[in-house]
Design an enzyme around this catalytic site. Structure first.
Site, PDB file in Angstrom:
ATOM      1  N   HIS A 183      10.734  24.600 -58.158  1.00 18.07           N
ATOM      2  CA  HIS A 183      11.012  24.475 -56.881  1.00 18.07           C
ATOM      3  C   HIS A 183      12.094  25.078 -56.398  1.00 18.07           C
ATOM      4  O   HIS A 183      12.295  25.668 -55.053  1.00 18.07           O
ATOM      5  CB  HIS A 183      11.271  22.732 -56.716  1.00 18.07           C
ATOM      6  CG  HIS A 183      10.188  22.101 -56.701  1.00 18.07           C
ATOM      7  ND1 HIS A 183       9.661  21.627 -57.856  1.00 18.07           N
ATOM      8  CD2 HIS A 183       8.922  21.753 -55.874  1.00 18.07           C
ATOM      9  CE1 HIS A 183       8.580  20.997 -57.788  1.00 18.07           C
ATOM     10  NE2 HIS A 183       7.969  21.098 -56.585  1.00 18.07           N
ATOM     11  N   ASP A 254       0.353  26.513 -57.091  1.00 19.20           N
ATOM     12  CA  ASP A 254       1.536  25.614 -56.637  1.00 19.20           C
ATOM     13  C   ASP A 254       2.010  25.874 -55.570  1.00 19.20           C
ATOM     14  O   ASP A 254       1.658  26.897 -54.810  1.00 19.20           O
ATOM     15  CB  ASP A 254       2.473  25.586 -57.801  1.00 19.20           C
ATOM     16  CG  ASP A 254       3.229  24.200 -57.775  1.00 19.20           C
ATOM     17  OD1 ASP A 254       3.180  23.278 -56.793  1.00 19.20           O
ATOM     18  OD2 ASP A 254       3.715  23.792 -58.835  1.00 19.20           O
TER      19      ASP A 254
END
Length: 377
Positions: A183, A254
């Site tokens: 992230h 993702d």
């Protein structure tokens, strides 16, 4: 008329707020978005969420229904909190090492999602948790042993999909040994093919054998296979899934907003290289500007680059989307000539779409199962 075969069907998006934004509703109505993913920021409570999911399904064309998705893993990643069942992390199931119990949890998860009209769960995590310093996987993984993860992954997937909700094995080819969180930065691993075959790929092979409906890629750089591109964008890495594991289902990226890819690659590179690597569906989880740019890019790609991905995504959606649309809105009414005499004499309630039966939350049997797992850890 909207078509299954629009390139935008490859795009799954998130949004801010607890209501469907008008710009998203417009794209949904045009059939230019394949699915929507929900987060905690979209959820206030059961009545509001039922209304939101209903509005999403209503916005999409009936002949190209929407697939609504969520991350409902258990533990620290579950978007539905109380009064829905709060599940322990998957590590608790791995410690018990009772695949039948894992299957019971997956079936219960699927029931709660299906009752809402949600047809895709981005779960289970099938990464092998081999690095205690990993900041992002940890107890989301079933275990630190590849064989145990594989057993529980197969049990979870089989039970969830038997209950009518698509599962997603993540994060291919493995995020369990990283020291950083994709992230926020791009993790790198030195593992060669022998190491991957011995550990990381074992649960994905089991998931593929179990018929998992989808797989999610990892934004992780595997330097021995591709020194420049993370798995999401890497043909050599994704060929392990398509070739060695012979997986022909849907592969999701993702979130393309994550810094592991957003800090290093342009939107055009993220979109085009994902498909060139062998992915099918792209996640853009919050930003409307990146959503719109990704859609524009998809709609300008050559047909040869999107055809195979569309085939896979359409097959997934045709299996899982209509049943959940019908769960929320009722089955589509057969088309009839307007002004039938019978309609003039029908009671008003006979012409209305029946409201779906509301089964929960709470779900007492599910809560008892979750308590038992927590108490017996």
């Amino acid at each position: 008329m909207a078509s299954w075969w629009q390139p935008g069907q490859l795009l799954f998006v998130g949004f801010e707020g607890t209501k469907v934004p008008p710009d998203l509703a417009r794209l949904l109505g045009q059939g230019r978005i394949g699915g929507v993913i929900l987060f905690g920021r979209n959820i206030e409570g059961p009545a509001q969420l039922r209304g939101l999911v209903r509005a999403l399904h209503e916005a999409a064309p009936p002949d190209v229904p929407l697939l609504v998705a969520i991350d409902q893993e258990g533990g620290r990643v579950q978007r539905l909190k109380a009064p829905w069942t709060v599940w322990p992390p998957m590590r608790a199931l791995g410690r018990r090492d009772e695949p039948t119990t894992t299957g019971a949890v997956a079936e219960a998860l699927a029931r709660e999602l299906s009752d809402l009209g949600i047809g895709l769960d981005f779960a289970p995590v099938v990464d092998v948790d081999t690095n205690p310093a990993n900041p992002v996987i940890g107890d989301r993984s079933f275990a630190s042993q590849a064989g145990r993860v594989a057993r529980h992954a197969a049990a979870f997937i089989t039970a969830m999909q038997a209950a009518g909700v698509a599962a997603c094995a993540k994060h291919f080819p493995g995020h369990g040994d990283t020291r950083s969180d994709s992230h926020f930065e791009l993790p790198r691993l030195p593992h060669d093919l022998d190491r991957l075959r011995e550990i990381e790929l074992v649960p994905f092979a089991a998931a593929a054998k179990a018929g998992v409906a989808s797989v999610m890629s990892a934004h992780v750089l595997f330097e021995a296979l591709d020194r420049k591109r993370p798995a999401t964008l890497s043909p050599p890495v994704m060929q392990l899934l398509r070739g060695e594991l012979a997986y022909d289902g849907v592969v999701f990226s993702d979130d393309l907003e994550m810094k592991a890819v957003a800090d290093h690659f342009t939107p055009e590179q993220r979109v085009r290289w994902s498909l060139e690597a062998g992915l099918d569906a792209l996640l853009v989880c919050s930003k409307a500007d990146l959503r719109d740019e990704s859609l524009r890019l998809l709609e300008h790609l050559p047909d040869t680059l999107v055809e195979t991905a569309l085939r896979r995504v359409v097959a997934l959606k045709q299996q899982y989307a209509p049943r959940h649309r019908d769960r929320v809105l009722g089955p589509p009414k057969p088309k009839a000539a307007p002004g039938l005499v019978a309609d003039l004499f029908a009671a008003p309630e006979a012409l209305r779409t029946p409201e779906p039966e509301v089964l929960g939350p709470p779900y007492e049997e599910h809560e008892a199962l979750a308590r038992r797992i927590k108490e017996e850890r």
